[in-house]
Scaffold this motif. Structure first.
Motif, PDB file in Angstrom:
ATOM      1  N   ASN A   1      28.915  43.443  52.485  1.00 22.34           N
ATOM      2  CA  ASN A   1      30.096  43.700  51.997  1.00 22.34           C
ATOM      3  C   ASN A   1      30.620  45.006  51.431  1.00 22.34           C
ATOM      4  O   ASN A   1      30.961  44.786  51.315  1.00 22.34           O
ATOM      5  CB  ASN A   1      30.551  42.460  50.844  1.00 22.34           C
ATOM      6  N   ASN A   2      28.780  45.345  50.751  1.00 21.52           N
ATOM      7  CA  ASN A   2      29.049  46.322  49.405  1.00 21.52           C
ATOM      8  C   ASN A   2      28.934  48.005  50.433  1.00 21.52           C
ATOM      9  O   ASN A   2      29.870  48.534  50.773  1.00 21.52           O
ATOM     10  CB  ASN A   2      27.564  46.340  48.557  1.00 21.52           C
TER      11      ASN A   2
ATOM     12  N   LEU B   1      32.799  47.739  51.536  1.00 19.64           N
ATOM     13  CA  LEU B   1      33.039  48.463  50.375  1.00 19.64           C
ATOM     14  C   LEU B   1      33.764  49.879  50.037  1.00 19.64           C
ATOM     15  O   LEU B   1      34.266  51.006  50.142  1.00 19.64           O
ATOM     16  CB  LEU B   1      33.149  47.378  48.952  1.00 19.64           C
TER      17      LEU B   1
ATOM     18  N   SER C   1      34.853  52.127  52.645  1.00 20.11           N
ATOM     19  CA  SER C   1      36.474  52.338  52.608  1.00 20.11           C
ATOM     20  C   SER C   1      36.786  52.481  50.943  1.00 20.11           C
ATOM     21  O   SER C   1      37.914  53.508  51.241  1.00 20.11           O
ATOM     22  CB  SER C   1      37.602  50.253  52.569  1.00 20.11           C
ATOM     23  N   SER C   2      36.098  53.170  50.542  1.00 18.66           N
ATOM     24  CA  SER C   2      36.269  53.524  49.165  1.00 18.66           C
ATOM     25  C   SER C   2      36.182  54.845  49.549  1.00 18.66           C
ATOM     26  O   SER C   2      36.816  56.103  49.350  1.00 18.66           O
ATOM     27  CB  SER C   2      35.511  54.002  48.034  1.00 18.66           C
TER      28      SER C   2
END
Length: 182
Positions: free
Chosen positions: A167-168, A171, A174-175
């Protein structure tokens, strides 16, 4: 009396004084944490029945770490940080407490303190997936995306099936794609 003689007399008196400070039991082991029979606590209670350090089944920091994790999950990062700090004072070699302190400091943007706590956690825990994942998230919060990626990938190498690490990484990607400027 000359200076060397005075020094020798003082040293011998000190040795005699110190020799009387500790008592040996029948096994020859010096016990400093166990009260003598008939000693009383500061509250006037007898020590009979109290546990000594050798009888304790838990670490002193366990309760503080449990409470700190609850506060962290509730997003009370200041309270969590205070409790993790308490745990590091109770058990300075508790790597989990240091890692929790670092994560709490990240969330309140005290990166100077989190860096110190991550350093101590690494010395105690070593290269664990949790360490690299948390450090990667710290760099993500700081906007240091390359360092975040490097640490997330180290965590992924150690624990490829860990959903938090995956998940990180999502993330992070996406960032990179969705940069917001104000």
């Amino acid at each position: 009396m000359t200076r060397p003689k005075r020094l020798a007399v003082a040293a011998s008196l000190l040795l005699i004084f110190l020799a009387g400070c500790q008592t040996n039991d029948s096994t020859g082991v010096v016990r400093t944490n166990e009260p003598a029979k008939g000693d009383y606590t500061a509250f006037g209670d007898a020590f009979d029945g109290l546990k000594t350090v050798s009888n304790v089944d838990y670490y002193a920091s366990d309760q503080a770490v449990t409470e700190a994790k609850t506060q962290f999950r509730s997003e009370n990062y200041g309270n969590a940080g205070a409790l993790f700090y308490k745990a590091t004072r109770l058990a300075p070699n508790d790597g989990v407490a240091w890692l929790g302190l670092a994560a709490s400091c990240d969330r309140i943007r005290r990166f100077d303190l989190s860096d110190m706590a991550y350093s101590r956690a690494f010395k105690l825990l070593g290269a664990t997936p949790e360490y690299y994942n948390n450090l990667g998230y710290s760099y993500l919060l700081r906007g240091k995306l390359q360092e975040a990626r490097d640490n997330f990938l180290k965590a992924y190498e150690l624990a490829p099936n860990d959903p938090t690490v995956a998940n990180n990484l999502k993330l992070l990607s996406s960032s990179v794609r969705n940069i917001e400027r104000s």
